[in-house]
Motif scaffolding. Structure first.
Motif, mmCIF file in Angstrom:
data_model
loop_
_atom_site.group_PDB
_atom_site.id
_atom_site.type_symbol
_atom_site.label_atom_id
_atom_site.label_comp_id
_atom_site.label_asym_id
_atom_site.label_seq_id
_atom_site.Cartn_x
_atom_site.Cartn_y
_atom_site.Cartn_z
ATOM 1 N N GLU A 179 4.367 -6.014 3.251
ATOM 2 C CA GLU A 179 4.138 -4.992 4.291
ATOM 3 C C GLU A 179 5.367 -4.878 5.166
ATOM 4 O O GLU A 179 5.724 -5.823 5.865
ATOM 5 N N ASP A 194 6.376 1.501 6.345
ATOM 6 C CA ASP A 194 4.937 1.218 6.262
ATOM 7 C C ASP A 194 4.258 2.211 5.318
ATOM 8 O O ASP A 194 3.826 3.250 5.752
ATOM 9 N N ASP A 195 4.085 1.966 4.067
ATOM 10 C CA ASP A 195 4.537 0.778 3.403
ATOM 11 C C ASP A 195 5.208 1.189 2.091
ATOM 12 O O ASP A 195 4.987 0.595 1.051
ATOM 13 N N HIS A 206 0.843 -1.210 0.000
ATOM 14 C CA HIS A 206 0.000 0.000 0.000
ATOM 15 C C HIS A 206 0.870 1.249 0.000
ATOM 16 O O HIS A 206 1.897 1.292 0.673
ATOM 17 N N GLU A 233 -5.160 2.013 2.676
ATOM 18 C CA GLU A 233 -5.064 0.853 3.576
ATOM 19 C C GLU A 233 -5.247 1.308 5.021
ATOM 20 O O GLU A 233 -5.994 0.715 5.785
ATOM 21 N N GLU A 234 -4.563 2.398 5.353
ATOM 22 C CA GLU A 234 -4.537 2.837 6.757
ATOM 23 C C GLU A 234 -5.888 3.345 7.254
ATOM 24 O O GLU A 234 -6.123 3.400 8.451
HETATM 25 ZN ZN LIG Z 1 1.040 -1.001 6.342
#
Ligand SMILES: [Zn+2]
Length: 427
Positions: free
Chosen positions: A304, A245-246, A224, A278-279
């Motif tokens: 990830e 991340d990421d 992501h 994603e987050e």
């Molecule tokens: Zn992540």
């Protein structure tokens, strides 16, 4: 004799050029080049819905184009675009059997600016004290009908928690669902709603290398590209760079695409995707999963946080949800004889399998796992402003990316097909 020698020479030359090729394409210098751009302060933490994430998308698109990836069906260039539709209810007048309901007893899921509901165009259903509220709430709020949901008084505390914001959707529904708390029957009613609707554009970045023979069998490599953006300053730094991340996973996706494009021998179709959002709830992977039949996807490598050394040291990583399919065993088998080791996720109590984009596809039965090196019991910079490129090990990251490439060998050739996730056994 001659023929044999020639054949032997050819084999060792092929091996030599294979080793050369992988090191030429996947190496610390290239990994650092990509990581530097994605995790730079200029990207301001790549927050979903911000203009900053757009620069990250543009960079990934450019890399996919340079690589010569094919466009994914339905995408605009490499952009798989969609909208998140959000709605907040600004006014609700609810009359039930001559009684006007207090605002604090009403929750709304409605995506039209002005709505009038009565018993003539709306069905009435109940959530009883014995029901599982969350399950019923998600069932009714995704219904396609106009509903008045009469919720037992014992669930009253949910009314304020749900507030007046509808759960975000990909498509704008025509219908409305109104939850009222503490009322058990309604024969005559009228409901007037005023809602504020906002469409917020998002995009994944997707490209592919069509398979030579098994074109309709997909293998996905994903990471992501969104992160947390800007937050409270710590030591004068307010940018959550998300280098590990990421940006790390996204860097892996870009380098793997370059490698497989150069190899040019995949029998299955390879799909490379950098997910957005994603987050904030996994909207990118949710939208992506609606673009094809999940049965077509034979494996998903979600990458990830591979920028730091795993608990076992260099050249090793772990696979989340290891026991859910035999994909992990296939990858381990393909690494036998190499200097790399993949292990089962040692942090099972943290439910990592469900905490990234792989879970969306796993819920559809796809053998979809995340590969990570992050020490989740002690990863110092996780979700902190200090998640910066200087904390990552570029050499080790390049090694992990190579390991992923090698471990996938028999899956992309079509020789191995991982077992599918038993969706009935999932949380
Ligand atoms: Zn992540």
């Amino acid at each position: 004799m001659r023929k044999l020698i020639a054949a032997g020479l050819l084999t060792s030359m092929t091996l030599f050029s294979f080793a050369q090729k992988i090191n030429k394409i996947i190496n610390a210098k290239e990994v650092e080049r990509i990581e530097t751009v994605l995790s730079s302060d200029d990207m301001k933490g790549r927050k979903t819905f911000s203009p900053d994430i757009e620069r990250a998308s543009a960079f990934i698109e450019k890399e996919f184009k340079k690589t010569g990836l094919k466009e994914f069906p339905g995408a605009t260039g490499y952009r798989q675009e969609f909208n998140m539709i959000e709605s907040s209810n600004t006014a609700a007048i609810v009359m039930i059997d001559g009684q006007k309901l207090d605002d604090s007893l009403i929750a709304v899921s409605s995506f039209q600016p002005k709505v009038s509901l009565t018993e003539k165009n709306t069905e009435t259903v109940n959530i009883k004290a014995s029901d599982d509220f969350r399950k019923k709430y998600s069932e009714y709020s995704s219904s396609k009908k106009n509903l008045l949901v009469l919720v037992d008084a014992s669930f009253r505390s949910y009314a304020s928690r749900l507030k007046r914001r509808s759960p975000a959707k990909f498509e704008q529904p025509d219908n409305s669902v109104v939850f009222v708390f503490g009322i058990n029957s309604a024969s005559v009613f009228s409901i007037e709603l005023t809602n504020n609707i906002i469409k917020r554009p998002l995009n994944n970045v997707v490209g592919m290398i069509p398979g030579k023979s098994l074109k309709n069998e997909y293998v996905i490599f994903s990471g992501h590209y969104d992160h947390l953006g800007i937050g409270k300053a710590v030591n004068n730094d307010s940018i959550y760079n998300g280098a590990n991340d990421d940006a790390a996973g996204t860097t892996a996706v870009i380098t793997l695409a370059k490698y497989f494009k150069a190899l040019n021998n995949n029998e299955r179709t390879l799909v490379f995707v950098a997910f957005t959002a994603e987050e904030v709830g996994g909207f990118g992977s949710q939208n992506f999963s609606k673009q094809f039949d999940p049965e077509q996807v034979k494996a998903m490598f979600n990458i990830e946080m591979i920028g730091t050394e795993s608990k076992w040291g260099k050249g090793s990583a772990y696979i989340t949800g290891f026991e859910k399919t035999d994909m992990g065993k296939i990858l381990q088998q393909n690494l036998v004889g190499s200097s790399f080791q993949f292990y089962a996720d040692p942090y099972t109590t943290q439910n990592l399998f469900y905490r990234s984009d792989n879970a969306t596809l796993a819920r559809l039965g796809v053998p979809a796992h995340s590969i990570s090196t992050s020490k989740m019991d002690n990863e110092l910079n996780y979700h902190k402003v200090s998640d910066e490129i200087r904390t990552l090990d570029m050499n080790n990251m390049a090694e992990i990316i190579k390991a992923i490439a090698i471990s996938s060998k028999t899956i992309i050739s079509g020789k191995d097909t991982p077992t599918r996730v038993d969706t009935k056994a999932l949380n």
